[in-house]
Structures are given as C-alpha cells and as structure tokens.
Design an enzyme around this catalytic site. Sequence first.
Site, PDB file in Angstrom:
ATOM      1  N   LYS A  68       0.811  -1.229   0.000  1.00 28.08           N
ATOM      2  CA  LYS A  68       0.000   0.000   0.000  1.00 28.08           C
ATOM      3  C   LYS A  68       0.839   1.271   0.000  1.00 28.08           C
ATOM      4  O   LYS A  68       0.430   2.285  -0.546  1.00 28.08           O
ATOM      5  CB  LYS A  68      -0.936   0.022   1.220  1.00 28.08           C
ATOM      6  CG  LYS A  68      -2.086  -0.955   1.128  1.00 28.08           C
ATOM      7  CD  LYS A  68      -3.021  -0.766   2.306  1.00 28.08           C
ATOM      8  CE  LYS A  68      -4.141  -1.771   2.293  1.00 28.08           C
ATOM      9  NZ  LYS A  68      -5.132  -1.511   3.347  1.00 28.08           N
ATOM     10  N   ASP A 104      -9.869   3.064   2.398  1.00 27.61           N
ATOM     11  CA  ASP A 104      -9.950   2.481   3.753  1.00 27.61           C
ATOM     12  C   ASP A 104     -10.599   3.461   4.721  1.00 27.61           C
ATOM     13  O   ASP A 104     -11.460   3.090   5.516  1.00 27.61           O
ATOM     14  CB  ASP A 104      -8.547   2.114   4.264  1.00 27.61           C
ATOM     15  CG  ASP A 104      -7.983   0.883   3.571  1.00 27.61           C
ATOM     16  OD1 ASP A 104      -8.779   0.012   3.177  1.00 27.61           O
ATOM     17  OD2 ASP A 104      -6.748   0.790   3.425  1.00 27.61           O
TER      18      ASP A 104
END
Length: 274
Positions: A68, A104
Amino acid sequence: MFESGPRIFALFGNPVGHSLSPLMHHTAYGEMKIKAVYVPFCVGNLEDAVRGIRGLGISGVSVTIPFKSEVRKHLDELEESSDRIGAVNTIVNEGGRLRGYNTDWIGFVRDLKEFMPIQGKTFGVLGAGGAARAILFGILSEGGKPVVLNRTAAKGEVLAKEFGCFFLPLSEIGVLKADCIVNTTSVGMAPQIENSPLEERALGKFPWVVDIIYNPLETKLLKDARKAGCRTRAGLGMFVHQGAEQIRLWTSREPPVESMKRVVRKKLEEYEKN
Ligand code: ATR
C-alpha cells in the site's frame, strides 16, 4: 487485453490466497449485471505488476499488504487522501494514467456513521502503523477528536504530531476519557485469536469499542468489551464499505452493499465453524 470481453479488475498483494475480496467483488458485479472478473495476483515484482495494469488494460486494482505504501511511487497521480495517509489501496486506470486512491478511511467512516456520531467525539486510536493513519484521517475529516495511543511512545508521538492530535502512551489508558476506542493494530487477527491489545478491565469506561479486524468476526477485544458493557463494532462493515467505494470509483455505479456484507459474513462464519 480482451477486445470485447469482461472488464478486468485485480488484487495485488502477497499473500492473497485467503482474501475475501474476489468473493465480495464477484457478488457485486453479478448483482449489478456488470461483465467483469476480479483476479487476485500474488505479486513478486511490484513495478512489473503495475506496468501490467497499463499493458493489459486492467481497469482497476485493489492493493493490499505489503504494497500500500510502496505502490505510490509507481503511479501517475495520487488523490489527496491517499497522499496524506501515505497509502494507496485502490488504483483507477484512466486511459493508461494510473491514479491512486485510499478507500480504507472512507470505509471506516461510512461504517462508523451507521452506529455512532463522529463530530465532536473523542476517539482513542490504538496503534501507530499504516492502518492508524487511515483511521486518523477519517476521524479528523468528520470533525472527531482522535488521541493516538501507542505502546512505543516515540512512534506514537511522531504520528500524533503529523496529524495534529494528542498522544498518550498505551500504558496510561487509565487516564483517557474517550467516547470510543478503535483498534488499528493487528493484535487478535486470525489465527492469533486469543490475543487482545487491551486488558478487559481497561475497557468498561468507554461507551464504544471498535475493531478494524474482520477475521474473526468478533475479536477477543470485542468479546471482552461486550462483557464489560461497551457497545462494539467489528471490522466487517469497514471492509465491505472500502470495497464498495472501489466499485463506485471503477464503475460509477452504486454497489449492493448489503449483499456484499452478507456473503463475506457467511464465509467468515464458515471459517469459524471449521
Ligand atoms: P500496520 O501498518 O498494518 O498498521 P504496523 O506498522 O506493524 O502495522 O503497526 C502495528 C502497530 O500495532 C504499531 O503501532 C504497534 O505498536 P508499536 O509501535 O509499539 O510496535 C502496534 N502493536 C503491535 N503489537 C502490539 C501489542 N501486542 N500491543 C499493543 N500494540 C501493538
């Protein structure tokens, strides 16, 4: 590239074998009547994999552990929240230009808002890693007041300073007055389901306790919190909402969130029986 075949979406991570994202995404595309496949790739060389997005005409990619943060340098553009959080979990291929997003924090905020207000509330955010950054960003963007709680003070202090919030060493949680505790560490995640980042006696004074872990469905932390009289929320909703937001970015359509949640919950319940 398929000339008139399904749209291709992918998951880049390592490992990816146990990911529930393919099940969740395929359920959504089936119900939305979108011709699409969602392929998990266990990535060795990230740079080559990202080149493949352009070369193969992959429409969108979910990015998971451990890429990420690293993936950012291979993209053409970063949307503001992914830049601030320092993590990309979603890539959109806009005609060969690759743009990085972070869904997220959106998943966290959407789920939280279903059961508690954020504006003006104080949140003890447990942990100071990548996941904590997305949670802090989400809470701050909705007018909440986060306090970073971390075992290692130096790391927690740096993070709190960067996001302009308070820091408290985890060992001093006894003095914290907060409306909600959010666990962003991986303590308690399957298969280490007997672990919890906090002792049961520390929990009772907090009205809400939230865990961003979704496997198991109810972590030891949440079990203890429930017994201590707190209201609790598991990570399942955040997981589903972050995926739903990816589908919105890739298709500009509204995904069937409840069906996605149902299918992931069912799979997790099956895991727990075995
Ligand atoms: P991620 O990027 O996935 O969030 P990470 O960078 O490894 O993961 O961060 C893990 C966080 O969990 C850290 O803040 C870590 O605390 P330290 O900074 O003190 O290492 C926290 N953590 C891990 N194990 C813990 C435990 N048993 N109790 C409390 N905090 C823990």
